[in-house]
Design a protein around this motif. Structure first.
Motif, PDB file in Angstrom:
ATOM      1  N   VAL A 115      37.834  -2.355  -3.725  1.00  0.00           N
ATOM      2  CA  VAL A 115      38.848  -3.151  -3.031  1.00  0.00           C
ATOM      3  C   VAL A 115      38.293  -4.541  -2.771  1.00  0.00           C
ATOM      4  CG1 VAL A 115      40.162  -3.410  -0.879  1.00  0.00           C
ATOM      5  CG2 VAL A 115      39.954  -1.155  -1.947  1.00  0.00           C
ATOM      6  N   GLU A 116      39.050  -5.553  -3.170  1.00  0.00           N
ATOM      7  CA  GLU A 116      38.729  -6.932  -2.786  1.00  0.00           C
ATOM      8  C   GLU A 116      39.279  -7.129  -1.378  1.00  0.00           C
ATOM      9  OE1 GLU A 116      39.154 -11.574  -4.293  1.00  0.00           O
ATOM     10  OE2 GLU A 116      40.246  -9.976  -5.336  1.00  0.00           O
ATOM     11  N   VAL A 117      38.392  -7.339  -0.425  1.00  0.00           N
ATOM     12  CA  VAL A 117      38.735  -7.272   0.993  1.00  0.00           C
ATOM     13  C   VAL A 117      39.435  -8.554   1.447  1.00  0.00           C
ATOM     14  CG1 VAL A 117      37.839  -6.972   3.323  1.00  0.00           C
ATOM     15  CG2 VAL A 117      36.811  -5.705   1.406  1.00  0.00           C
ATOM     16  N   SER A 118      40.608  -8.399   2.023  1.00  0.00           N
ATOM     17  CA  SER A 118      41.316  -9.510   2.656  1.00  0.00           C
ATOM     18  C   SER A 118      40.895  -9.657   4.110  1.00  0.00           C
ATOM     19  CB  SER A 118      42.829  -9.301   2.579  1.00  0.00           C
ATOM     20  OG  SER A 118      43.267  -9.188   1.244  1.00  0.00           O
ATOM     21  N   LEU A 119      40.842  -8.531   4.819  1.00  0.00           N
ATOM     22  CA  LEU A 119      40.387  -8.501   6.206  1.00  0.00           C
ATOM     23  C   LEU A 119      39.563  -7.243   6.435  1.00  0.00           C
ATOM     24  CD1 LEU A 119      43.569  -9.508   8.296  1.00  0.00           C
ATOM     25  CD2 LEU A 119      41.617 -10.973   7.705  1.00  0.00           C
ATOM     26  N   ALA A 120      38.531  -7.385   7.243  1.00  0.00           N
ATOM     27  CA  ALA A 120      37.732  -6.237   7.674  1.00  0.00           C
ATOM     28  C   ALA A 120      37.918  -6.059   9.172  1.00  0.00           C
ATOM     29  CB  ALA A 120      36.257  -6.460   7.353  1.00  0.00           C
ATOM     30  N   GLY A 121      38.231  -4.844   9.586  1.00  0.00           N
ATOM     31  CA  GLY A 121      38.444  -4.586  10.998  1.00  0.00           C
ATOM     32  C   GLY A 121      37.145  -4.477  11.775  1.00  0.00           C
ATOM     33  N   VAL A 122      37.199  -4.895  13.034  1.00  0.00           N
ATOM     34  CA  VAL A 122      36.055  -4.801  13.944  1.00  0.00           C
ATOM     35  C   VAL A 122      36.413  -3.808  15.031  1.00  0.00           C
ATOM     36  CG1 VAL A 122      34.499  -6.059  15.480  1.00  0.00           C
ATOM     37  CG2 VAL A 122      35.488  -7.216  13.483  1.00  0.00           C
ATOM     38  N   ASN A 123      35.532  -2.831  15.255  1.00  0.00           N
ATOM     39  CA  ASN A 123      35.750  -1.810  16.273  1.00  0.00           C
ATOM     40  C   ASN A 123      34.574  -1.774  17.242  1.00  0.00           C
ATOM     41  OD1 ASN A 123      38.282  -0.186  15.390  1.00  0.00           O
ATOM     42  ND2 ASN A 123      37.108  -0.473  13.508  1.00  0.00           N
ATOM     43  N   TYR A 124      34.827  -1.237  18.436  1.00  0.00           N
ATOM     44  CA  TYR A 124      33.783  -1.227  19.460  1.00  0.00           C
ATOM     45  C   TYR A 124      32.541  -0.487  18.996  1.00  0.00           C
ATOM     46  CZ  TYR A 124      31.517  -1.021  23.981  1.00  0.00           C
ATOM     47  OH  TYR A 124      30.603  -1.171  24.991  1.00  0.00           O
ATOM     48  N   ARG A 125      32.726   0.581  18.245  1.00  0.00           N
ATOM     49  CA  ARG A 125      31.560   1.356  17.819  1.00  0.00           C
ATOM     50  C   ARG A 125      30.655   0.549  16.889  1.00  0.00           C
ATOM     51  NH1 ARG A 125      33.711   6.380  14.335  1.00  0.00           N
ATOM     52  NH2 ARG A 125      31.471   6.695  14.054  1.00  0.00           N
ATOM     53  N   ASP A 126      31.207  -0.490  16.230  1.00  0.00           N
ATOM     54  CA  ASP A 126      30.377  -1.348  15.381  1.00  0.00           C
ATOM     55  C   ASP A 126      29.303  -2.072  16.188  1.00  0.00           C
ATOM     56  OD1 ASP A 126      32.100  -0.641  13.330  1.00  0.00           O
ATOM     57  OD2 ASP A 126      33.183  -2.552  13.327  1.00  0.00           O
ATOM     58  N   THR A 127      29.574  -2.309  17.485  1.00  0.00           N
ATOM     59  CA  THR A 127      28.651  -3.121  18.278  1.00  0.00           C
ATOM     60  C   THR A 127      27.353  -2.402  18.610  1.00  0.00           C
ATOM     61  OG1 THR A 127      29.607  -2.449  20.423  1.00  0.00           O
ATOM     62  CG2 THR A 127      30.589  -4.358  19.308  1.00  0.00           C
ATOM     63  N   HIS A 128      27.310  -1.089  18.453  1.00  0.00           N
ATOM     64  CA  HIS A 128      26.038  -0.399  18.681  1.00  0.00           C
ATOM     65  C   HIS A 128      25.657   0.482  17.495  1.00  0.00           C
ATOM     66  CE1 HIS A 128      28.015   3.470  20.048  1.00  0.00           C
ATOM     67  NE2 HIS A 128      28.981   2.613  20.316  1.00  0.00           N
ATOM     68  N   LEU A 129      26.108   0.071  16.306  1.00  0.00           N
ATOM     69  CA  LEU A 129      25.792   0.832  15.098  1.00  0.00           C
ATOM     70  C   LEU A 129      24.298   0.883  14.843  1.00  0.00           C
ATOM     71  CD1 LEU A 129      26.739   2.338  12.576  1.00  0.00           C
ATOM     72  CD2 LEU A 129      27.013   0.133  11.443  1.00  0.00           C
ATOM     73  N   SER A 130      23.584  -0.226  15.066  1.00  0.00           N
ATOM     74  CA  SER A 130      22.146  -0.231  14.794  1.00  0.00           C
ATOM     75  C   SER A 130      21.410   0.751  15.691  1.00  0.00           C
ATOM     76  CB  SER A 130      21.567  -1.638  14.978  1.00  0.00           C
ATOM     77  OG  SER A 130      21.657  -2.068  16.318  1.00  0.00           O
ATOM     78  N   GLU A 131      21.871   0.896  16.947  1.00  0.00           N
ATOM     79  CA  GLU A 131      21.233   1.853  17.855  1.00  0.00           C
ATOM     80  C   GLU A 131      21.466   3.284  17.358  1.00  0.00           C
ATOM     81  OE1 GLU A 131      22.694   1.189  21.784  1.00  0.00           O
ATOM     82  OE2 GLU A 131      22.601  -0.980  21.557  1.00  0.00           O
ATOM     83  N   VAL A 132      22.692   3.568  16.939  1.00  0.00           N
ATOM     84  CA  VAL A 132      23.017   4.907  16.452  1.00  0.00           C
ATOM     85  C   VAL A 132      22.192   5.250  15.222  1.00  0.00           C
ATOM     86  CG1 VAL A 132      24.853   6.334  15.467  1.00  0.00           C
ATOM     87  CG2 VAL A 132      25.344   4.841  17.411  1.00  0.00           C
ATOM     88  N   GLU A 133      22.089   4.299  14.290  1.00  0.00           N
ATOM     89  CA  GLU A 133      21.314   4.533  13.074  1.00  0.00           C
ATOM     90  C   GLU A 133      19.849   4.783  13.394  1.00  0.00           C
ATOM     91  OE1 GLU A 133      22.096   4.596   9.686  1.00  0.00           O
ATOM     92  OE2 GLU A 133      24.168   4.761  10.314  1.00  0.00           O
ATOM     93  N   ALA A 134      19.300   3.984  14.310  1.00  0.00           N
ATOM     94  CA  ALA A 134      17.895   4.137  14.667  1.00  0.00           C
ATOM     95  C   ALA A 134      17.632   5.505  15.285  1.00  0.00           C
ATOM     96  CB  ALA A 134      17.475   3.029  15.627  1.00  0.00           C
ATOM     97  N   LEU A 135      18.558   5.960  16.144  1.00  0.00           N
ATOM     98  CA  LEU A 135      18.384   7.252  16.797  1.00  0.00           C
ATOM     99  C   LEU A 135      18.519   8.415  15.820  1.00  0.00           C
ATOM    100  CD1 LEU A 135      20.379   6.643  20.090  1.00  0.00           C
ATOM    101  CD2 LEU A 135      17.911   6.949  19.886  1.00  0.00           C
ATOM    102  N   SER A 136      19.242   8.193  14.720  1.00  0.00           N
ATOM    103  CA  SER A 136      19.481   9.283  13.780  1.00  0.00           C
ATOM    104  C   SER A 136      18.364   9.439  12.755  1.00  0.00           C
ATOM    105  CB  SER A 136      20.807   9.057  13.049  1.00  0.00           C
ATOM    106  OG  SER A 136      20.729   7.916  12.219  1.00  0.00           O
TER     107      SER A 136
END
Length: 317
Positions: free
Chosen positions: A32-53
């Motif tokens: 898909v050629e992206v026109s818009l990408a959505g931003v969600n609250y869970r995106d704001t702590h994705l790095s923490e979740v990845e690190a913990l996993s």
């Protein structure tokens, strides 16, 4: 292609613009050629979740996109990762054609936040006409849609929690019967007064922590509290089954990923939501469209609860 990448655990300053190869779709995926990408609250702590996993590897965040396939079809799609980019490889099964009467931002809002609001009310909370509903973060992406959907479904009373006068005014404009200051120490008492002194049938909780016990105290017998987030990043105290039995109340939760495993459920929700937007019964509140270069600021504002409605990134700028 230009994309946003996270390579280290941390806050918004870990989001970097990088040049990456255009993804090659695997079996069962489409480009898909992206026109818009959505931003969600869970995106704001994705790095923490990845690190913990189990360790953080470079990742491109973003779980929802709208754009065009190589044959020109406009689709909205859920992606495990990779939305903050000019191109995304998306699971074909999770790509939904967008009707002409629905704009890109609305399609994004409905894809994750709209379906979440619909599922919270109709599947998790089993809402019935006449039910009283409390919506936390009522000026947010899920909240603005949940307020409208609850009213349309025949709620007896819809009460929204929001932290500023401007947000509370928005919640009332969307059809809530009352808007209560979420920062007030006595907000539970204010909510109960707004409901005529009675307990609530449904509470949609996205805060967690000690606020959950206060939310549960507002439930009427046979009332249902449903989690759709943990914005406070603090687990609430465990609820003994004996307390649930004594109050005849239910506590549940919703992760959209699980709904996607139920054949036809996501399609049914999207179909109803698209119809409501097309005929004007449902209004998507725009939180703004920003360029990929502004992603750090967007995450800071979202994490700081300074936004309303649906936020999106335009990868073309």
């Amino acid at each position: 292609m230009i994309a946003v990448q996270i390579s280290n655990s941390g806050g918004a300053d870990m989001l970097e613009l990088v040049d990456l190869p255009t993804p090659k779709p695997a079996s069962g995926e489409i480009l898909v050629e992206v026109s818009l990408a959505g931003v969600n609250y869970r995106d704001t702590h994705l790095s923490e979740v990845e690190a913990l996993s189990g360790g953080l590897r470079p990742i491109v965040p973003g779980m929802e996109v709208v754009g065009r396939t190589p044959d020109g079809t406009r689709v909205a799609a859920v992606v495990p990762r990779g939305g903050y980019a000019q191109y995304a490889a998306v699971p074909e099964a999770l790509a939904v054609p967008v009707p002409d009467g629905v704009d890109d931002l609305s399609a994004l809002a409905l894809l994750v936040q709209g379906t979440t609001a619909w599922l919270l009310l109709h599947e998790s909370a089993r809402m019935r006409a006449g039910d009283s509903v409390l919506v936390q973060a009522a000026a947010g992406g899920v909240g603005t849609l949940a307020v409208q959907l609850a009213q349309e479904a025949g709620a007896g009373r819809v009460i929204g929690l929001a932290g500023t006068p401007e947000k509370r005014a928005l919640v009332l404009d969307l059809g809530a019967d009352a808007a209560v200051d979420s920062t007030a120490p006595d907000w539970p008492e204010r909510v109960r007064r707004a409901n005529g002194g009675q307990g609530l049938d449904i509470v949609l909780d996205m805060t967690g922590g000690p606020e959950t016990a206060r939310s549960r105290s507002l439930l009427a017998p046979l009332g249902r509290l449903v989690f759709f987030g943990m914005a406070g990043r603090v687990q609430p105290d465990p609820v003994p089954p004996s307390e649930l039995l004594a109050s005849s109340t239910t506590v549940g939760g919703l992760m959209l990923e699980h709904a996607m495993t139920r054949p036809g459920l996501l399609e049914r929700a999207m179909g109803e939501l698209f119809s409501r937007v097309t005929d004007g019964r449902l209004h998507v509140v725009s939180g703004g469209v920003r360029g990929l270069s502004e992603v750090q600021r967007v995450h800071e504002e979202l994490a700081g609860r300074r936004t309303v409605g649906k936020l999106a990134l335009d990868p073309r700028r």
